[in-house]
Scaffold this active site. Structure first.
Site, PDB file in Angstrom:
ATOM      1  N   ASP A  25       0.836  -1.200   0.000  1.00 53.52           N
ATOM      2  CA  ASP A  25       0.000   0.000   0.000  1.00 53.52           C
ATOM      3  C   ASP A  25       0.877   1.259   0.000  1.00 53.52           C
ATOM      4  OD1 ASP A  25      -2.362   1.363   0.004  1.00 53.52           O
ATOM      5  OD2 ASP A  25      -2.863   0.959   2.097  1.00 53.52           O
ATOM      6  N   GLY A  28       0.009   5.480  -4.267  1.00 49.30           N
ATOM      7  CA  GLY A  28      -0.625   6.749  -4.628  1.00 49.30           C
ATOM      8  C   GLY A  28      -0.052   7.894  -3.794  1.00 49.30           C
ATOM      9  N   ARG A  29       0.059   7.664  -2.488  1.00 49.97           N
ATOM     10  CA  ARG A  29       0.578   8.721  -1.608  1.00 49.97           C
ATOM     11  C   ARG A  29       2.050   9.016  -1.901  1.00 49.97           C
ATOM     12  NH1 ARG A  29      -1.230   5.918   3.671  1.00 49.97           N
ATOM     13  NH2 ARG A  29      -1.571   4.241   2.167  1.00 49.97           N
ATOM     14  N   HIS A  42       2.490   3.435  -9.011  1.00 48.35           N
ATOM     15  CA  HIS A  42       2.333   1.996  -9.271  1.00 48.35           C
ATOM     16  C   HIS A  42       3.535   1.464 -10.064  1.00 48.35           C
ATOM     17  CE1 HIS A  42      -1.517   2.168  -7.456  1.00 48.35           C
ATOM     18  NE2 HIS A  42      -2.129   2.783  -8.447  1.00 48.35           N
ATOM     19  N   LEU A 136      12.125 -19.628  -5.204  1.00 53.26           N
ATOM     20  CA  LEU A 136      11.092 -18.891  -4.475  1.00 53.26           C
ATOM     21  C   LEU A 136       9.789 -18.898  -5.281  1.00 53.26           C
ATOM     22  CD1 LEU A 136      12.003 -15.627  -2.674  1.00 53.26           C
ATOM     23  CD2 LEU A 136       9.856 -15.707  -3.884  1.00 53.26           C
ATOM     24  N   ARG A 195      -5.076  -2.799   8.697  1.00 52.39           N
ATOM     25  CA  ARG A 195      -6.172  -3.693   8.300  1.00 52.39           C
ATOM     26  C   ARG A 195      -5.644  -4.810   7.415  1.00 52.39           C
ATOM     27  NH1 ARG A 195      -8.456   1.323   7.224  1.00 52.39           N
ATOM     28  NH2 ARG A 195      -7.666   1.271   5.092  1.00 52.39           N
ATOM     29  N   GLU A 208       1.790 -13.599  11.917  1.00 47.70           N
ATOM     30  CA  GLU A 208       2.140 -12.375  12.640  1.00 47.70           C
ATOM     31  C   GLU A 208       1.867 -11.207  11.700  1.00 47.70           C
ATOM     32  OE1 GLU A 208       3.128 -12.092  15.757  1.00 47.70           O
ATOM     33  OE2 GLU A 208       3.146 -14.258  16.084  1.00 47.70           O
TER      34      GLU A 208
HETATM   35  C1  FPP Z   1      -1.996   0.246  -3.407  1.00 48.79           C
HETATM   36  O1  FPP Z   1      -1.514   1.550  -3.496  1.00 48.79           O
HETATM   37  C2  FPP Z   1      -1.317  -0.666  -4.291  1.00 48.79           C
HETATM   38  C3  FPP Z   1      -1.918  -1.350  -5.306  1.00 48.79           C
HETATM   39  C4  FPP Z   1      -3.332  -1.144  -5.695  1.00 48.79           C
HETATM   40  C5  FPP Z   1      -1.108  -2.344  -6.038  1.00 48.79           C
HETATM   41  C6  FPP Z   1      -0.477  -1.795  -7.277  1.00 48.79           C
HETATM   42  C7  FPP Z   1       0.551  -2.588  -7.927  1.00 48.79           C
HETATM   43  C8  FPP Z   1       1.869  -2.753  -7.602  1.00 48.79           C
HETATM   44  C9  FPP Z   1       2.519  -2.369  -6.381  1.00 48.79           C
HETATM   45  C10 FPP Z   1       2.804  -3.365  -8.528  1.00 48.79           C
HETATM   46  C11 FPP Z   1       2.947  -4.835  -8.478  1.00 48.79           C
HETATM   47  C12 FPP Z   1       2.033  -5.371  -9.439  1.00 48.79           C
HETATM   48  C13 FPP Z   1       2.062  -6.611  -9.958  1.00 48.79           C
HETATM   49  C14 FPP Z   1       1.043  -6.955 -10.945  1.00 48.79           C
HETATM   50  C15 FPP Z   1       3.050  -7.630  -9.610  1.00 48.79           C
HETATM   51  P1  FPP Z   1      -2.614   2.686  -3.383  1.00 48.79           P
HETATM   52  O2  FPP Z   1      -2.935   3.131  -4.757  1.00 48.79           O
HETATM   53  O3  FPP Z   1      -3.809   2.210  -2.620  1.00 48.79           O
HETATM   54  O4  FPP Z   1      -1.862   3.781  -2.584  1.00 48.79           O
HETATM   55  P2  FPP Z   1      -2.529   4.901  -1.664  1.00 48.79           P
HETATM   56  O5  FPP Z   1      -3.151   4.199  -0.486  1.00 48.79           O
HETATM   57  O6  FPP Z   1      -1.365   5.743  -1.269  1.00 48.79           O
HETATM   58  O7  FPP Z   1      -3.533   5.640  -2.503  1.00 48.79           O
END
Ligand code: FPP
Length: 248
Positions: A25, A28-29, A42, A136, A195, A208
């Site tokens: 997560d 975006g931020r 992303h 892996l 969460r 954990e």
């Molecule tokens: C949440 O960040 C992250 C995602 C929705 C996943 C996006 C994809 C990747 C990290 C790349 C890996 C992908 C693959 C297919 C292997 P958010 O947009 O919710 O961030 P925010 O909470 O800051 O808005």
């Protein structure tokens, strides 16, 4: 040289987790902080997955499950959904060779049927091309939701006509997308939330949990080492008591 500044396997105070799940997560931020589009966050998230995979392999982790697109992500703005759907395509184009070079076996967990036929075939081919790699396992949770996973398991159990008394925890596990794989030992969430967000809800029962405010694109080898160190320092009892406790 200390274990943190060398690239040799660090010495943890206990065995490293065999299976780690990561809720990636904060992309975006991370982008917003830099005045960039969310899609750039992303993209950096994909770059970071390569680094984290490498570090996980070094630390002896055998399975990594990453939450890339949840069943809830469809409610994001359409342009972002389209971008996220393209990201797995982009990931395969960019990383397939490196996955093979590093002995990583790619797997998918989630519902493929909502994806285009072309994308389904592409994912399937990538899975086949890495199926003999043994260092892996990388499970990419894409169009994944823990509740939906349990529902599809129940449906298949009913369709196959299993008598109720034969439906045990082991049987349910064998109908999940992760059938045959060990449960995660550690769930890491970046970006600060506390969460599970419908991620591996059945499998993570005894895992954990570790949350860090660090955004996913910045979650590096040292952050992973810290998360594992945290895990090894904990006392996992799986609902029981420690043998050394006085149980009389
Ligand atoms: C949440 O960040 C992250 C995602 C929705 C996943 C996006 C994809 C990747 C990290 C790349 C890996 C992908 C693959 C297919 C292997 P958010 O947009 O919710 O961030 P925010 O909470 O800051 O808005």
């Amino acid at each position: 040289m200390s274990s943190t500044d060398s690239h040799s396997t660090p010495i943890f105070s206990g065995p490293a987790p065999a299976h780690i799940g990561i809720i990636m997560d904060g992309n975006g931020r991370w982008a917003k902080q830099r005045g960039l589009n969310r899609s750039e966050g992303h993209r950096q998230g994909v770059e970071n997955l390569r680094r984290v995979l490498e570090a996980a392999g070094e630390f002896g982790v055998k399975t990594l499950t990453v939450y890339a697109f949840s069943t809830e992500n469809w409610s994001r703005p359409i342009a972002e959904v389209r971008f996220l759907l393209r990201i797995i395509d982009y990931y395969i184009d960019r990383e397939l060779q490196a996955l093979n070079e590093r002995g990583v076996q790619l797997r998918h967990i989630g519902d493929m049927s909502a994806l285009s036929k072309r994308l389904q075939q592409k994912i399937q081919r990538a899975i086949e091309q890495t199926q003999h790699n043994e260092k892996l396992i990388l499970n990419v949770a894409f169009n994944y939701g823990g509740r939906a996973e349990v529902v599809q398991a129940i449906r298949r159990i009913i369709e196959e006509g299993l008598p109720p008394e034969q439906v045990t925890e082991q049987v349910v596990s064998s109908y999940l997308y992760t059938a045959g794989q060990p449960d995660p030992d550690l769930i890491i969430r970046t970006g600060g939330e506390m969460r599970l967000s419908n991620f591996l809800m059945w499998q993570a029962t005894y895992a954990e949990y570790y949350s860090t405010p660090t955004y996913w694109p910045d979650f590096d080898r040292e952050e992973l080492r810290k998360a594992i160190e945290h895990y090894t320092a904990r006392d996992r009892r799986f609902g029981g008591v420690k043998e050394t406790h006085d149980t009389k």
